[in-house]
Motif scaffolding. Structure first.
Motif, PDB file in Angstrom:
ATOM      1  N   CYS A 106      28.715  63.326  64.349  1.00  0.00           N
ATOM      2  CA  CYS A 106      27.408  62.677  64.343  1.00  0.00           C
ATOM      3  C   CYS A 106      27.200  62.073  65.731  1.00  0.00           C
ATOM      4  O   CYS A 106      28.135  61.531  66.325  1.00  0.00           O
ATOM      5  N   SER A 141      28.040  58.550  59.424  1.00  0.00           N
ATOM      6  CA  SER A 141      28.067  59.188  58.114  1.00  0.00           C
ATOM      7  C   SER A 141      29.385  58.860  57.432  1.00  0.00           C
ATOM      8  O   SER A 141      30.451  59.074  58.000  1.00  0.00           O
ATOM      9  N   TYR A 147      29.941  66.831  60.436  1.00  0.00           N
ATOM     10  CA  TYR A 147      29.207  67.724  59.551  1.00  0.00           C
ATOM     11  C   TYR A 147      29.380  69.144  60.076  1.00  0.00           C
ATOM     12  O   TYR A 147      29.695  69.353  61.244  1.00  0.00           O
ATOM     13  N   SER A 176      24.906  68.953  56.946  1.00  0.00           N
ATOM     14  CA  SER A 176      23.672  68.893  57.725  1.00  0.00           C
ATOM     15  C   SER A 176      23.710  67.668  58.628  1.00  0.00           C
ATOM     16  O   SER A 176      24.229  66.611  58.233  1.00  0.00           O
ATOM     17  N   GLU A 177      23.132  67.788  59.813  1.00  0.00           N
ATOM     18  CA  GLU A 177      23.018  66.656  60.728  1.00  0.00           C
ATOM     19  C   GLU A 177      22.154  65.569  60.103  1.00  0.00           C
ATOM     20  O   GLU A 177      22.303  64.391  60.408  1.00  0.00           O
ATOM     21  N   LYS A 178      21.278  65.947  59.174  1.00  0.00           N
ATOM     22  CA  LYS A 178      20.407  64.978  58.503  1.00  0.00           C
ATOM     23  C   LYS A 178      21.202  63.977  57.670  1.00  0.00           C
ATOM     24  O   LYS A 178      20.689  62.928  57.298  1.00  0.00           O
ATOM     25  N   LEU A 179      22.474  64.284  57.367  1.00  0.00           N
ATOM     26  CA  LEU A 179      23.312  63.359  56.612  1.00  0.00           C
ATOM     27  C   LEU A 179      23.954  62.305  57.516  1.00  0.00           C
ATOM     28  O   LEU A 179      24.672  61.428  57.039  1.00  0.00           O
ATOM     29  N   CYS A 180      23.698  62.381  58.819  1.00  0.00           N
ATOM     30  CA  CYS A 180      24.099  61.331  59.762  1.00  0.00           C
ATOM     31  C   CYS A 180      22.965  60.307  59.766  1.00  0.00           C
ATOM     32  O   CYS A 180      21.843  60.620  60.155  1.00  0.00           O
ATOM     33  N   THR A 181      23.255  59.102  59.319  1.00  0.00           N
ATOM     34  CA  THR A 181      22.250  58.053  59.155  1.00  0.00           C
ATOM     35  C   THR A 181      22.062  57.284  60.457  1.00  0.00           C
ATOM     36  O   THR A 181      23.044  56.832  61.047  1.00  0.00           O
ATOM     37  N   PRO A 182      20.810  57.122  60.912  1.00  0.00           N
ATOM     38  CA  PRO A 182      20.591  56.324  62.125  1.00  0.00           C
ATOM     39  C   PRO A 182      20.962  54.855  61.910  1.00  0.00           C
ATOM     40  O   PRO A 182      20.771  54.308  60.828  1.00  0.00           O
ATOM     41  N   LYS A 223      24.307  57.090  65.287  1.00  0.00           N
ATOM     42  CA  LYS A 223      24.255  57.520  63.888  1.00  0.00           C
ATOM     43  C   LYS A 223      25.655  57.442  63.298  1.00  0.00           C
ATOM     44  O   LYS A 223      26.639  57.428  64.027  1.00  0.00           O
TER      45      LYS A 223
END
Length: 165
Positions: free
Chosen positions: A59, A65, A44, A72-78, A63
């Motif tokens: 990521c 993606s 990202y 955004s780092e928020k688009l890296c899914t745990p 995590k």
């Protein structure tokens, strides 16, 4: 004759003019690129005018993606609870690794302080050669935490002693 100046790295010509504009978040371009390229899955970018895929951040371990052009780092899914990835930059859920809770069908050959031989262990994404910590007591004196993995890579509440009930 018309001569066009190439755009600098991190910029690309706009579709409606020859003017160069900054590549948006989630993209990058090298010098003289005709367009901004999406960051690859597992990466990202939170930087305008990124100049290469390496400018796109990986990521973190644990995590993944599968999104191209993530901004955004928020688009890296745990990964699911108790699972992690082997390294940064994972691109799919299939790269998350987690052993199932051992049951009586697993065969454990263990000597304290030495590697165990485990047969019949199942889980998500396991392959030959993965390492697994097994303890029926606290191993804090020899504990080696894993950076950037929730809980340091130490699972909670799992107790299994082979051959005992």
């Amino acid at each position: 004759s018309l001569v066009c100046d190439p755009c600098a790295a991190g910029t690309a010509p706009t579709p409606i003019s020859d003017a160069c504009q900054a590549c948006p978040l989630g993209t990058f371009s090298g010098a003289a690129s005709a367009y901004c390229t999406l960051c690859l899955p597992g990466r990202y970018s939170v930087t305008l005018q990124a100049v290469s895929n390496e400018s796109c951040l990986l990521c973190d371990a644990g995590k993944y993606s599968n999104i191209s052009g993530a901004n955004s780092e928020k688009l890296c899914t745990p990964c699911p609870d108790g699972a992690s990835t082997e390294s940064d930059g994972a691109v799919s859920l299939s790269q998350c690794i987690r052993p199932d809770t051992p049951d009586n069908s697993s065969v454990w050959e263990c000597v304290s302080g030495r590697p165990c031989i485990v047969r019949g262990l199942s889980g998500i994404g396991l392959r030959d050669g993965h390492k697994l910590a097994i303890s029926n007591q606290s191993c804090s004196p020899s504990l080696q935490l894993v950076e950037r993995v929730p809980g340091g890579g130490v699972s909670e509440g799992a107790n299994h002693t082979a051959g005992q009930e």
